[in-house]
Design an enzyme around this catalytic site. Structure first.
Site, PDB file in Angstrom:
ATOM      1  N   ASP A 205      -4.502  11.665   1.532  1.00 24.25           N
ATOM      2  CA  ASP A 205      -3.748  10.617   0.875  1.00 24.25           C
ATOM      3  C   ASP A 205      -4.699   9.835  -0.038  1.00 24.25           C
ATOM      4  O   ASP A 205      -5.931   9.958   0.076  1.00 24.25           O
ATOM      5  CB  ASP A 205      -3.140   9.705   1.953  1.00 24.25           C
ATOM      6  CG  ASP A 205      -2.413   8.520   1.376  1.00 24.25           C
ATOM      7  OD1 ASP A 205      -1.574   8.713   0.482  1.00 24.25           O
ATOM      8  OD2 ASP A 205      -2.686   7.390   1.831  1.00 24.25           O
TER       9      ASP A 205
ATOM     10  N   ASP B 179      -3.893   6.061  -1.713  1.00 23.21           N
ATOM     11  CA  ASP B 179      -3.850   4.611  -1.483  1.00 23.21           C
ATOM     12  C   ASP B 179      -4.016   4.302   0.002  1.00 23.21           C
ATOM     13  O   ASP B 179      -3.304   4.849   0.849  1.00 23.21           O
ATOM     14  CB  ASP B 179      -2.530   4.036  -1.986  1.00 23.21           C
ATOM     15  CG  ASP B 179      -2.466   3.999  -3.496  1.00 23.21           C
ATOM     16  OD1 ASP B 179      -3.340   3.374  -4.106  1.00 23.21           O
ATOM     17  OD2 ASP B 179      -1.546   4.609  -4.065  1.00 23.21           O
TER      18      ASP B 179
ATOM     19  N   LYS C 235       5.816  15.121   1.927  1.00 27.47           N
ATOM     20  CA  LYS C 235       4.487  15.686   1.698  1.00 27.47           C
ATOM     21  C   LYS C 235       4.271  16.917   2.573  1.00 27.47           C
ATOM     22  O   LYS C 235       3.694  17.917   2.135  1.00 27.47           O
ATOM     23  CB  LYS C 235       3.406  14.659   2.011  1.00 27.47           C
ATOM     24  CG  LYS C 235       3.297  13.479   1.069  1.00 27.47           C
ATOM     25  CD  LYS C 235       2.110  12.621   1.483  1.00 27.47           C
ATOM     26  CE  LYS C 235       1.946  11.384   0.646  1.00 27.47           C
ATOM     27  NZ  LYS C 235       0.759  10.600   1.058  1.00 27.47           N
TER      28      LYS C 235
ATOM     29  N   ASP D  91      -2.622   7.140   5.759  1.00 25.64           N
ATOM     30  CA  ASP D  91      -2.480   5.802   6.349  1.00 25.64           C
ATOM     31  C   ASP D  91      -1.053   5.292   6.434  1.00 25.64           C
ATOM     32  O   ASP D  91      -0.838   4.152   6.822  1.00 25.64           O
ATOM     33  CB  ASP D  91      -3.292   4.805   5.515  1.00 25.64           C
ATOM     34  CG  ASP D  91      -2.591   4.437   4.218  1.00 25.64           C
ATOM     35  OD1 ASP D  91      -2.142   5.362   3.502  1.00 25.64           O
ATOM     36  OD2 ASP D  91      -2.477   3.237   3.926  1.00 25.64           O
TER      37      ASP D  91
END
Length: 234
Positions: free
Chosen positions: A10, A12, A152, A175
């Site tokens: 990931d 961000d 995803k 996250d």
């Protein structure tokens, strides 16, 4: 084959600093990783492609929460932006606001979904989404209005196939709620300490460090432990 696994990362909250922006310390470990690295994000398609270019790695990306991807000179599209158009129009007509101003750079190049600021009318957005057969995902950075069959993790299955890997060969770091579908398919998953509750619950390991500090610690751990004999050994 090397002694480390391929990665799906990931962006961000995972490769960034607490105050925002890419943490430059993360670039060199990613650039030098000997197995494929896939950047998987909720951001619009051009953003992870550009990040790969600036880091200096091949443009292997999953964008827009699995709506679109690029791998080995092929664009894989699953989502359909037109499915969200009428929902967005209804949301706006009812007094909702996407929240990005007149020049909406967040959605300008988005092809398969729509992102809405977190200070928008969430109840109205979810109500409209439900009437149109769509779902709202809270990534901690925006609400994403998208198809329920788009994630995803599902797109990772297609990307991994193109690369000649089983998804379980990958290690993931993420996250947010939108990383859970990835965690469910990979061999090992890590969440930095700043991760939301759903990501923390789904991860195999919750790291002590936040943001890129946690990710760098995970990459060091993975490098030191070598390739496992089977999924989940890291």
């Amino acid at each position: 084959m090397t002694d480390v696994p391929p990665l799906v990362l990931d962006i961000d909250g995972t490769l960034t600093r607490p105050e925002g922006g890419i943490d430059p310390r993360a670039c060199e470990p990613i650039r030098s990783w000997p197995e494929p690295v896939v950047l998987a994000t909720g951001k619009a398609f051009p953003y992870p492609v550009a990040l790969c270019t600036f880091i200096g790695i091949e443009e292997r990306v999953i964008a827009e929460n699995g709506g679109i991807a690029h791998v080995d000179d092929e664009v894989l599209v699953h989502g359909d932006r037109e499915l969200t158009t009428s929902a967005v129009e209804e949301f706006l007509d009812a007094g909702g606001d996407l929240g990005w101003g007149q020049v909406d750079l967040v959605n300008r190049w988005r092809e398969t979904e729509v992102a809405v600021r977190l200070d928008a009318d969430e109840a109205l957005l979810r109500d409209v989404a439900g009437r149109h057969g769509l779902e709202v995902v809270d990534t901690g950075y925006a609400f994403h209005l998208k198809q329920p069959d788009m994630s995803k993790g599902l797109m990772l299955e297609r990307v991994a196939d193109r690369l000649g890997y089983d998804p379980a060969a990958f290690v993931a770091i993420g996250d947010s709620e939108n990383d859970v579908s990835t965690f469910e398919r990979v061999g090992r998953s890590y969440a930095p300490a700043n991760a939301d509750e759903r990501a923390r619950a789904a991860a195999d390991v919750v790291l002590d460090g936040e943001h890129a500090d946690g990710t760098l610690a995970a990459l060091e751990r993975i490098s030191a432990s070598g390739r496992p004999d089977g999924p989940g050994s890291y």
